[in-house]
Write a protein that holds these residues in place. Structure first.
Motif, PDB file in Angstrom:
ATOM      1  N   HIS A 115       0.809  -1.222   0.000  1.00 42.56           N
ATOM      2  CA  HIS A 115       0.000   0.000   0.000  1.00 42.56           C
ATOM      3  C   HIS A 115       0.845   1.276   0.000  1.00 42.56           C
ATOM      4  O   HIS A 115       0.519   2.240  -0.678  1.00 42.56           O
ATOM      5  N   VAL A 116       1.909   1.314   0.799  1.00 41.88           N
ATOM      6  CA  VAL A 116       2.721   2.547   0.877  1.00 41.88           C
ATOM      7  C   VAL A 116       4.212   2.225   0.847  1.00 41.88           C
ATOM      8  O   VAL A 116       4.628   1.110   1.155  1.00 41.88           O
ATOM      9  N   TRP A 117       4.983   3.233   0.471  1.00 42.12           N
ATOM     10  CA  TRP A 117       6.452   3.095   0.473  1.00 42.12           C
ATOM     11  C   TRP A 117       7.068   4.475   0.668  1.00 42.12           C
ATOM     12  O   TRP A 117       6.383   5.498   0.525  1.00 42.12           O
ATOM     13  N   ASP A 118       8.329   4.470   1.020  1.00 39.19           N
ATOM     14  CA  ASP A 118       9.031   5.748   1.077  1.00 39.19           C
ATOM     15  C   ASP A 118      10.224   5.692   0.124  1.00 39.19           C
ATOM     16  O   ASP A 118      10.283   4.812  -0.739  1.00 39.19           O
ATOM     17  N   ALA A 119      11.145   6.606   0.275  1.00 35.26           N
ATOM     18  CA  ALA A 119      12.244   6.695  -0.684  1.00 35.26           C
ATOM     19  C   ALA A 119      13.085   5.421  -0.731  1.00 35.26           C
ATOM     20  O   ALA A 119      13.734   5.125  -1.747  1.00 35.26           O
ATOM     21  N   ASP A 120      13.081   4.660   0.352  1.00 37.80           N
ATOM     22  CA  ASP A 120      13.849   3.420   0.366  1.00 37.80           C
ATOM     23  C   ASP A 120      13.102   2.251  -0.272  1.00 37.80           C
ATOM     24  O   ASP A 120      13.671   1.172  -0.452  1.00 37.80           O
ATOM     25  N   GLY A 121      11.847   2.444  -0.555  1.00 34.97           N
ATOM     26  CA  GLY A 121      11.087   1.397  -1.226  1.00 34.97           C
ATOM     27  C   GLY A 121       9.985   0.826  -0.362  1.00 34.97           C
ATOM     28  O   GLY A 121       9.656   1.336   0.714  1.00 34.97           O
ATOM     29  N   MET A 122       9.413  -0.261  -0.869  1.00 35.35           N
ATOM     30  CA  MET A 122       8.351  -0.951  -0.165  1.00 35.35           C
ATOM     31  C   MET A 122       8.957  -1.830   0.935  1.00 35.35           C
ATOM     32  O   MET A 122      10.183  -1.925   1.066  1.00 35.35           O
ATOM     33  N   TYR A 123       8.115  -2.498   1.672  1.00 35.68           N
ATOM     34  CA  TYR A 123       8.558  -3.475   2.671  1.00 35.68           C
ATOM     35  C   TYR A 123       9.604  -4.408   2.064  1.00 35.68           C
ATOM     36  O   TYR A 123       9.473  -4.830   0.917  1.00 35.68           O
ATOM     37  N   ASN A 124      10.611  -4.683   2.856  1.00 30.90           N
ATOM     38  CA  ASN A 124      11.721  -5.545   2.434  1.00 30.90           C
ATOM     39  C   ASN A 124      12.535  -4.925   1.295  1.00 30.90           C
ATOM     40  O   ASN A 124      13.288  -5.617   0.614  1.00 30.90           O
ATOM     41  N   GLY A 125      12.400  -3.624   1.111  1.00 33.07           N
ATOM     42  CA  GLY A 125      13.224  -2.926   0.128  1.00 33.07           C
ATOM     43  C   GLY A 125      12.825  -3.152  -1.318  1.00 33.07           C
ATOM     44  O   GLY A 125      13.589  -2.835  -2.232  1.00 33.07           O
ATOM     45  N   LYS A 126      11.647  -3.665  -1.528  1.00 39.01           N
ATOM     46  CA  LYS A 126      11.226  -3.946  -2.899  1.00 39.01           C
ATOM     47  C   LYS A 126      10.869  -2.654  -3.629  1.00 39.01           C
ATOM     48  O   LYS A 126      10.519  -1.642  -3.019  1.00 39.01           O
ATOM     49  N   SER A 127      10.907  -2.741  -4.938  1.00 39.14           N
ATOM     50  CA  SER A 127      10.748  -1.569  -5.789  1.00 39.14           C
ATOM     51  C   SER A 127       9.302  -1.341  -6.206  1.00 39.14           C
ATOM     52  O   SER A 127       8.702  -2.198  -6.860  1.00 39.14           O
ATOM     53  N   ALA A 271       4.692   1.985   9.472  1.00 38.95           N
ATOM     54  CA  ALA A 271       4.921   0.625   9.970  1.00 38.95           C
ATOM     55  C   ALA A 271       4.635  -0.420   8.899  1.00 38.95           C
ATOM     56  O   ALA A 271       5.116  -1.556   8.982  1.00 38.95           O
ATOM     57  N   ILE A 272       3.874  -0.043   7.895  1.00 42.89           N
ATOM     58  CA  ILE A 272       3.601  -0.994   6.819  1.00 42.89           C
ATOM     59  C   ILE A 272       4.885  -1.339   6.090  1.00 42.89           C
ATOM     60  O   ILE A 272       5.255  -2.511   5.948  1.00 42.89           O
ATOM     61  N   HIS A 273       5.588  -0.314   5.612  1.00 45.12           N
ATOM     62  CA  HIS A 273       6.804  -0.639   4.857  1.00 45.12           C
ATOM     63  C   HIS A 273       7.981  -0.935   5.768  1.00 45.12           C
ATOM     64  O   HIS A 273       8.854  -1.713   5.416  1.00 45.12           O
ATOM     65  N   ALA A 274       8.001  -0.364   6.961  1.00 48.84           N
ATOM     66  CA  ALA A 274       9.142  -0.596   7.853  1.00 48.84           C
ATOM     67  C   ALA A 274       9.081  -1.971   8.527  1.00 48.84           C
ATOM     68  O   ALA A 274      10.072  -2.692   8.563  1.00 48.84           O
ATOM     69  N   TYR A 275       7.902  -2.324   9.025  1.00 46.86           N
ATOM     70  CA  TYR A 275       7.801  -3.558   9.810  1.00 46.86           C
ATOM     71  C   TYR A 275       7.022  -4.655   9.098  1.00 46.86           C
ATOM     72  O   TYR A 275       7.036  -5.791   9.519  1.00 46.86           O
ATOM     73  N   GLY A 276       6.330  -4.309   8.054  1.00 46.19           N
ATOM     74  CA  GLY A 276       5.434  -5.291   7.452  1.00 46.19           C
ATOM     75  C   GLY A 276       4.170  -5.470   8.271  1.00 46.19           C
ATOM     76  O   GLY A 276       3.550  -6.533   8.261  1.00 46.19           O
ATOM     77  N   LEU A 277       3.755  -4.392   8.938  1.00 43.63           N
ATOM     78  CA  LEU A 277       2.616  -4.470   9.861  1.00 43.63           C
ATOM     79  C   LEU A 277       1.277  -4.585   9.127  1.00 43.63           C
ATOM     80  O   LEU A 277       1.052  -3.911   8.130  1.00 43.63           O
ATOM     81  N   ALA A 278       0.413  -5.411   9.682  1.00 40.50           N
ATOM     82  CA  ALA A 278      -0.968  -5.498   9.180  1.00 40.50           C
ATOM     83  C   ALA A 278      -1.791  -4.415   9.850  1.00 40.50           C
ATOM     84  O   ALA A 278      -1.953  -4.424  11.071  1.00 40.50           O
TER      85      ALA A 278
END
Lengths: 323, 323, 323, 323
Positions: A115-127, A271-278
Motif C-alpha cells: 500500500h505505501v512506500w518511502d524513498a527506500d522502497g516498499m517493505y523488504n526494500g522492494k521496488s 509501519a507498513i513498509h518498515a515492519y510489514g505491519l498489518a
C-alpha cells in the motif's frame, strides 16, 4: 519524541530481511499454529462483536469516494418485480454490485504491504516501480494474507485513560501513552498480539458534525491537499510501541493524526513498509471498548479475513472480536 | 426423491416463525455463545486454510461478469510513478478499486436471506415487492449477519466416497448420499453445525477446460437462459439433510445441479427462503478435503465475516477453516 | 499484398511530424473550417441516422465485459418508489450509473491516439512508458479531440459489391477491394473525408448465433488468447486505401480480420499510431447502407462527439449520419 | 411570478398528448428534416466549439460522486509496461474504464424524459411505478433520442445583459429577463430552436472557490439535504419562456436556482415531465458566449449525440456548437 528517534524506528529498526529477503507476510509471520491455539483461551463468553463500520455508500461532504451499491432483480415471470400484484407473485432473486474504493478514512479495511512506500522502497526494500502494475501489485498483494489474521488481541482504550469521550485534534496519542494505557488496564501484551487502539472516533464525529474526519480544508486545495488533511489520531511515536512489543496487527478507529510535525511521508502508516505491519483502518471499536470495560478483560480473539484479490493493495474487511 | 417430498421440505418444514415472525437471522440463530465456545474444541493444530477462490477478475468465456480491479498511484513528487529513476524515488501509495458483481458461480460469497424467494415470498413470508428497493433490501440484508459465522463445521467429501475425482453432470449428490458420506467419515453432525460439501469442482473444471461451470449453452439463448444453465452439483433432495440435521450454514464448491427435474424455482438454494439457511457459494474446498483426510478428522472451526453492506443481498467472503 | 508493402505503409508512410512533432490531433488536422462548411452540402434530406449499437449491457458468451447500467430512485416522500399506491404518488427522480469498459468488439467507440503502439512507439514517436499513467494518458488523450468529428463521409458497402449478405471469415476486405467499391458506387473520396466501411456484421452475427464476434476460442486459452481471436473483417492492405486517400476517420462494423498472416502487432488498427487516424469501432451501418442504396448517394455528414475524459484512451460514441 | 402562474405552466400548458398519448420524444418532435436543413444556415465560419466540461474525475468537496477513470495496459511481451527499457519496447495497448454517475451538477449531460416526475406522473402521464425498473426505464429512455439533437440554437448571455461576470445567488434569472436578453441580442427565436442560457458558472465558481455549486450545507444534513441544496441559477418563471417559444432543448451552465420559493418539486426541471423538454445540464458556455459576442451572431448549429443506453435516464454528452 525527537524526529531522529522516529527515523531510527522507521529505518534502523526495520523488519527487512527478518523473515527472509523475499518475505511478503511481514508481521503476520508472528502468527503461528501455537499462537492461534493460545488465542483460543482469550475467548471467555462466546459473544461475537463486529468491528466493521457499515460500507460507506452515503453521498456527502464526509465521504469523498462513496462505495457503490446497486441491485438487479431477476424474475421468473420475466417482468418487472412490481408489475404484478403480490397474490400473483412468482419466484425471483435479487443480486447486487458493490463498487469499493475502500482505502481512505471511511471504510474498515486491511492494508496490504504494497500500500505505501518511502524513498527506500516498499517493505523488504522492494521496488514500487517494478511491482506496481496496471494488473495489480506483484509484491505484497493482499493474497499473501489469504489465511487472514487469527490472533489474540488487546484493546487499548485511550479516552477511558484520559477520562474524556474522544481524542481531540492537537492532542495525539503517543507511544508512551499506549504503554500507560496497557499498564493501567492490566493487559499484558505478548509478541505477536494484535492491538486495537480505541480513540473514540464515532463520538468525535457526532460532536463535530460539520468536520468530516480526514477532511480537505477547502474546495480550492482539494486536488493536492495531502499535507493539509486534518484529523485527530495517533502520533508517529506509536511506532515504538508497535515495534517494541512486536505487534502483529493494529486495528484503530482514528488513524494518523495529521498534519504531523515530522518531515516523514507516513507516520504510523510507515509501519507498513518498515515492519510489514498489518494495519486495519477505520475499525469500529466503541462497542468493544464498552464490553471490555464491563468484563474487566481487554483481551479477546480477533479474526480478520480479507478478500482474496490477486495483486490487491488491501481489502475491505469485517473484523470479528470473539470475547 | 418424489417431487411431493421436495415440496414438503420446501413448505411444510419451513422455519418461518421458528425464531419470531420478524426474525432476519434464520439458521444463524442456531449459533450461540455456547456453540461458539464448543466450536473452539474443533481446532486441533492451529493451522488455517482459506476457503476462498481468488476474486475472479479474469475475462473470458467462463466468467460472465468479471470482477473489476483497478489501481491508482499517488506520488509525493506529484508525477507519474515511472517518470523518475529508482535512485531518486520518493514516497508514494497504491490504492485500488474493487467492482464486485459477486453473485453467480465464480466468486466465493455468502447469500443473504433476501437473495431468493418463491411464490410464497422471502424467508419468513416477507414480501419482495416491498422489501427489494433501489437502495438495498429492507428485510434480510447481509448486515443482519454482521457478526458472521463462527461455528463448528464438518467437511463431507463426496468424491472420496464415490472413489472418483469429481461429481459429474447427470450424477448429482443426493441427501441420502450425504448421510452415507457422514456415516462413512465417522463425522457426527450436531444441530447448528455448518457443513462443507466438497464435490471436486476445481478438478472437474480442469478436466473440462472448454465447459465453463454454470454455463450458458449458446450465444443465442444467453439473454434468457436460466432454465438452460448446465452444471454438475447437488440435488434438491439435499434439503432433507440440511433440515433434518438443523444445519446452520452450507459451504459448497459445486452448487445446485442444473437443470433439475423438479418443477421448483430453486433446489438447494430454496433453503434460503425456506429455512433461512446461510449459503456460502463457490467455496474452495480441495485443500481442506486433503487436510481432513490426512488428519482423519473432518470437523474444524469455520469463520465467515461478510462485509457490512446495509441492505445488501450477500457478500463476497473469504471463509477461514481453522483445523 | 506482400508483408514488406504493409510494413512500408506502417513505417515509411507514417504521418509522424506531418503536423508538428508534438501534434496530438493526427488525421483530424485534415478537418478545417473549410471542410466543415463543405460537408454541409452532403446533407440532402435532413434525415438523421444513429450509427451506434446499443451500449452492450447484456451478459453472456458474446460480451466479455458487459457495460453496467444501474439505477437509483429518489423519492420526495422518502420511501421506496413502490411502497405507496399510484394515486398517492409524490414527486421523484430516477438516475443511473453507467460503467463502460468500452474498448473491444461490442461497444461503438472512438479510439484515441494513445490506444495502441508498436515497437517504435505511439503516434508521432511518443513513448508509452512515459505517457501511460495510472491517472490517464499524457499524450494522445481523447480530450485532444473534444471538438469531435464533423466531416463529409462516404459509405463503402462491401456486401453489396460482393453480392452477399456479409463478409465471411477467410475472405477479408482488402484495400484494392475498397477502391473497387468506391468506383462502383460512383463515390468520389476527397482528402479529409471520413469513410464508413460496411461489412454486414449484424447479419453475420444473426447467421452465426453461436460464434461471438471477436471470440476467444476456448475457455482454456482465454487468459492469453490475443493471437487466437477470430473474426471476419478487414485486411491490413486497407491501410493503403486509408493513407492514399488521406482519410480523416474510419467507422466500421467489422474490425480487423483476425488472425492475420502478417507478423505485425496491429493491422488496420496500426493506422492509429502510424497515421494518427480516428477509428470508430463497432459502428452500426446496416440502416445507413440501405438508405444510401435507396437514395443513390453514398456521402453524408458525419458527426462524432466523444466524451471529454482528460487522459482517456477513447470514448463510447453515438455517431450521427445526417443524410 | 405568482405560484399559480407557475402551476398553470406546469399543468394546464403541458404537452401531454400533443404528439400522441404514447409519445416518448417530447420536444424533439419539433426537430424535423426541414428544421435540420434550415439549421445548416446557422453555420457561418465552420468553427466548432465543445460545450462539455471535462468528465469530473477529481475527488474533493465539490464533486460528490466522482466519475471513475481507470486504465489497463496490455503488452505483447506479456509483462508490465514499465519492466523493460524503451529501446526494447514491444507493441501494446491502453484501454480504460469509465464509471459515470453523470446526473447531478458536475457532468455535462442530457436528461431523458424518464428522469423526473411529479404527483401527476412522468411525461405524458406515464406511471413511474410501472416504468422505472431495475433493468432500466420502460418509458422515456434515452434510446428514444438515439438520433440526438441537430438544431439551430441561440445563446442567451445573461451576465452580458446584466453587465456582471456571473449570476449571483439570490438573483435568479427569470423568464422575463430571458425575453429581454433575446431582444437585446437581436436574436430571433423560432419554434423548435434550442437555447443555451449562459449564466457565468465557471466564473462564479472561480470567485467562490470554497462553495461547491449545488452544495450540501453541512455534513450533518448531507444524507437528506435535497431541500437545502444551494446554487445560483434560473427561476421557475423561465418555464414561460420555454413553453411560449416552443423550445426544443435547453442547455445551461447554471441550473435551477435553489432553494426556490414555490412549493413545487421541480422548477425548470419540471419542463421535462410537463413539456417533454430535452435538458442539457452543466454545459460549458463561456467560450461560446465570447465567440457569439465577437461575431455579433448568437445563433449556430447545435449537435448533441447521447449514448444509446436502452432504458437509460439520460447520458453524458459532449454538445458541439458549429458556428
Amino acid at each position: 519524541m525527537p524526529e531522529e528517534q522516529i527515523r531510527h524506528y522507521l529505518t534502523d529498526k526495520r523488519n527487512w530481511g527478518r523473515w527472509g529477503d523475499d518475505d511478503q507476510r511481514g508481521t503476520l509471520n508472528l502468527l503461528t499454529h501455537a499462537t492461534r491455539l493460545a488465542a483460543l483461551s482469550a475467548v471467555r463468553s462466546g459473544e461475537v462483536l463486529s468491528l466493521s463500520r457499515p460500507i460507506p455508500t452515503w453521498v456527502g461532504s464526509g465521504n469523498a469516494l462513496p462505495a457503490q451499491h446497486y441491485l438487479k432483480v431477476a424474475h421468473s415471470g420475466g417482468e418487472n418485480l412490481h408489475s404484478r400484484p403480490a397474490d400473483e407473485r412468482v419466484a425471483g432473486s435479487a443480486t447486487d454490485y458493490y463498487g469499493l474504493p475502500y482505502h481512505g478514512v471511511a471504510t474498515t479495511h486491511l492494508d496490504a504491504l504494497s500500500h505505501v512506500w518511502d524513498a527506500d522502497g516498499m517493505y523488504n526494500g522492494k521496488s514500487p516501480e517494478e511491482n506496481i502494475t496496471f494488473d495489480g501489485v506483484t509484491f505484497g498483494g493482499i493474497e499473501q494474507w489469504s489465511t487472514g489474521i487469527f490472533a489474540r488481541a488487546v484493546l487499548l482504550d485511550v479516552p477511558a485513560h484520559r477520562g474524556v469521550d474522544y481524542v481531540e485534534e492537537g492532542e495525539p496519542v503517543t507511544g508512551a501513552e499506549l504503554e500507560e494505557v496497557a499498564r493501567e488496564q492490566g493487559a499484558s501484551i505478548e509478541p505477536g498480539d494484535a492491538i486495537c487502539v480505541y480513540s473514540g472516533r464515532e463520538r468525535w464525529q457526532a460532536a463535530h458534525p460539520d468536520l468530516p474526519y480526514g477532511r480537505y480544508p477547502t474546495l480550492t486545495n482539494s486536488s493536492n491537499g495531502r499535507q493539509h488533511f486534518r484529523k485527530p489520531g495517533l502520533d508517529a511515536s506509536c511506532l515504538t510501541f508497535i515495534r517494541d512489543h512486536d505487534i502483529s496487527a493494529l486495528a484503530w478507529d482514528m488513524l494518523d493524526a495529521t498534519p504531523y510535525d515530522y518531515d516523514i511521508p507516513y507516520a504510523v502508516h510507515g509501519a507498513i513498509h518498515a515492519y510489514g505491519l498489518a494495519l486495519i483502518d477505520n475499525a469500529l471499536l466503541e462497542e468493544l471498548a464498552t464490553a471490555c470495560a464491563d468484563r474487566g478483560h481487554y483481551d479477546f480473539l480477533l479474526v480478520v479475513a480479507p478478500l482474496v484479490v490477486l495483486g490487491g493493495t488491501g481489502s475491505p474487511v469485517n473484523p470479528l472480536a470473539i470475547i
